[in-house]
Design an enzyme around this catalytic site. Structure first.
Site, PDB file in Angstrom:
ATOM      1  N   GLY A   4       0.793  -1.228   0.000  1.00 26.15           N
ATOM      2  CA  GLY A   4       0.000   0.000   0.000  1.00 26.15           C
ATOM      3  C   GLY A   4       0.822   1.273   0.000  1.00 26.15           C
ATOM      4  CB  CYS A  50     -25.799  -8.906 -18.005  1.00 22.85           C
ATOM      5  SG  CYS A  50     -25.175  -8.853 -19.702  1.00 22.85           S
ATOM      6  CB  CYS A  54     -24.318 -13.153 -20.289  1.00 22.72           C
ATOM      7  SG  CYS A  54     -23.824 -12.216 -18.827  1.00 22.72           S
ATOM      8  CB  CYS A  63     -21.144  -8.005 -18.525  1.00 17.43           C
ATOM      9  SG  CYS A  63     -22.126  -9.263 -17.734  1.00 17.43           S
ATOM     10  CB  CYS A  66     -20.492 -10.436 -21.162  1.00 16.85           C
ATOM     11  SG  CYS A  66     -22.220 -10.158 -21.571  1.00 16.85           S
TER      12      CYS A  66
END
Lengths: 294, 198
Positions: free
Chosen positions: A46, A255, A258, A280, A286
């Protein structure tokens, strides 16, 4: 739609390297410098390691930080995937993929689970990543405190003293103005209980995927010349309050291509009458779901 | 000069890419054993893993410190010829320090531990050990380790692990360690914690 353009081939095999370039474009000394920074970044999860970012043959904002990291970690055996906002077929993704095909002769893929290195702009793939995979993020502004404190000398000290009160004030002001935390992307995270980190402008939908991920996550900011990292199996917590816990986006519908109910959806305007469609954002996810259904 | 310095990688770009990848894997999965990706000869007392690390990471911008056993003409020539490395005898000036054998905690006290604003300024310690296959086992945890990871090392003195425990307490400052056996290497970043030391 993007889905119909993508070819079904899993891997585009390795090609000839353009002989005018060193392997993966960068010279060996630049790679050594970036490689030393990468090892430090992993050792201090980080924390933003400064590095001597080079000019790349593309403008800042097109992923010069991510490209320099990818160039420094690639081996000839790697299979590279590049995504921009989840899609493999957008300009940024296509041009970076071609860049490494030409300068590293590398095999490429559109398939998340086949790739060994995935360079990404602003998304984490929906498919769970595996140990051994490396996710390289393109980062525009690596400093999460930058919009609150413009001076680098001060933000350095704030990180040194773990003085993150200002960030909590910002999230609190969201609540006082909007009734909820209105930050939806580049949502700040705490890494391994020590450093507050900008996860790059991924939607906060993707934040939980960073926690305890088996893959190595590397972040490169070319213009700002910073590298940072999240090692595999590392604790990453999105900042929040007890009475306003962190929440991810949700949609009222799945979606429309899909039928996925668990993926991040893009809103696409279909015509001048305002017809819209939710699909998506991850084109590989997808398409692979659509293929199974058909 | 009465002999040529030992040469570097046969295929500099690809060999360095493979060896860096094993270092990257070692640092991101602490205490995992990584085989050497290129066969290199020993350079005087510098073992093959340590010379692999040198060729992968050292350049004219990285100041190198060598312990007394490594501080001979052949090794110095290797660093100068292949890496253009500036050599120093001042521990706190070193970006990377190479040890032919495990140093004592007193020997390590002078190395740069980084500072609060730039903890990355610390010295990375490359310590040669006899083996990473046998010896006393230590159980380690921390970032990069899913549950826990056992590490067997032959060639560390008994004060190393107490020193490493102290090193962990000053996080985010501290030194990262790479252990270099003749045939493999592993890394112990400053985040790695000791679950139990036998």
């Amino acid at each position: 739609m993007s889905q119909s353009i993508i070819s079904p081939a899993i891997i585009s095999p390795a090609t000839q390297i353009d002989p005018n370039y060193n392997f993966a474009y960068l010279n060996e000394q630049t790679k050594k410098m970036i490689r030393r920074a990468l090892l430090k970044a992993i050792a201090i999860p980080g924390y933003q390691v400064p590095f001597a970012g080079r000019e790349m043959p593309m403008p800042y904002g097109w992923g010069t930080g991510g490209v320099q990291i990818t160039a420094s970690i690639l081996t000839p055996d790697d299979v590279l995937k590049v995504i921009d906002q989840g899609a493999d077929d957008t300009t940024n993704a296509v041009s970076i993929r071609k860049f490494f095909q030409r300068t590293a002769g590398i095999a490429t893929t559109l398939n998340t689970s086949t790739a060994t290195v995935i360079q990404t702009r602003h998304r984490i793939p929906e498919q769970k990543l595996q140990q051994g995979q490396i996710l390289v993020y393109q980062v525009p502004i690596p400093e999460p405190l930058r919009f609150l404190e413009p001076r680098e000398t001060e933000t350095r000290k704030m990180h040194a003293f773990e003085d993150y009160g200002l960030m909590h004030v910002k999230l609190y002001e969201d609540i006082s103005q909007h009734g909820h935390i209105a930050t939806t992307y580049a949502y700040p995270v705490m890494v391994e209980d020590r450093y507050v980190m900008d996860p790059s402008p991924i939607p906060k939908f993707d934040n939980p995927k960073m926690n305890n991920n088996p893959a190595l996550q590397l972040f490169g900011a070319g213009r700002e010349k910073r590298i940072y990292a999240i090692p595999p199996y590392t604790k990453v917590v999105s900042l929040d309050f007890e009475d306003h816990p962190f929440e991810i986006q949700a949609w009222d519908q799945p979606c429309e291509i899909c039928g996925a109910g668990d993926s991040f959806l893009d809103e696409v305007i279909m015509d001048d009458q305002g017809t819209r469609m939710f699909v998506c954002s991850d084109s590989d996810y997808c398409q692979s779901r659509s293929e199974v259904q058909s | 000069m009465n002999s040529l310095p030992a040469t570097g990688f046969p295929n500099p770009s690809e060999d360095a890419a493979h060896s860096f990848r094993s270092l990257l894997t070692a640092m991101s999965h602490p205490a995992s054993i990584q085989p050497l990706t290129t066969n290199l000869p020993s350079v005087a007392k510098l073992n093959p893993a340590a010379s692999l690390i040198a060729l992968t990471l050292v350049d004219h911008e990285s100041t190198v410190w060598l312990d007394d056993d490594l501080d001979d003409e052949t090794v110095k020539q290797f660093f100068k010829f292949n890496c253009s490395a500036p050599l120093t005898k001042q521990p706190n000036q070193a970006m990377l320090a190479f040890f032919s054998h495990c140093p004592s905690p007193q020997d390590l006290s002078g190395f740069n531990k980084g500072n609060a604003t730039y903890p990355d300024a610390s010295t990375t310690l490359i310590i040669q050990v006899k083996s990473l296959n046998h010896g006393n086992a230590v159980t380690l945890t921390g970032p990069g380790i899913q549950t826990e990871q056992a590490l067997k090392v032959d060639g560390l003195n008994k004060n190393f692990w107490p020193w490493f425990k102290t090193n962990q307490t000053i996080f985010p400052l501290g030194n990262d360690v790479i252990l270099a056996a003749p045939d493999c290497l592993t890394a112990l970043p400053r985040t790695t914690k000791i679950a139990e030391a036998n």
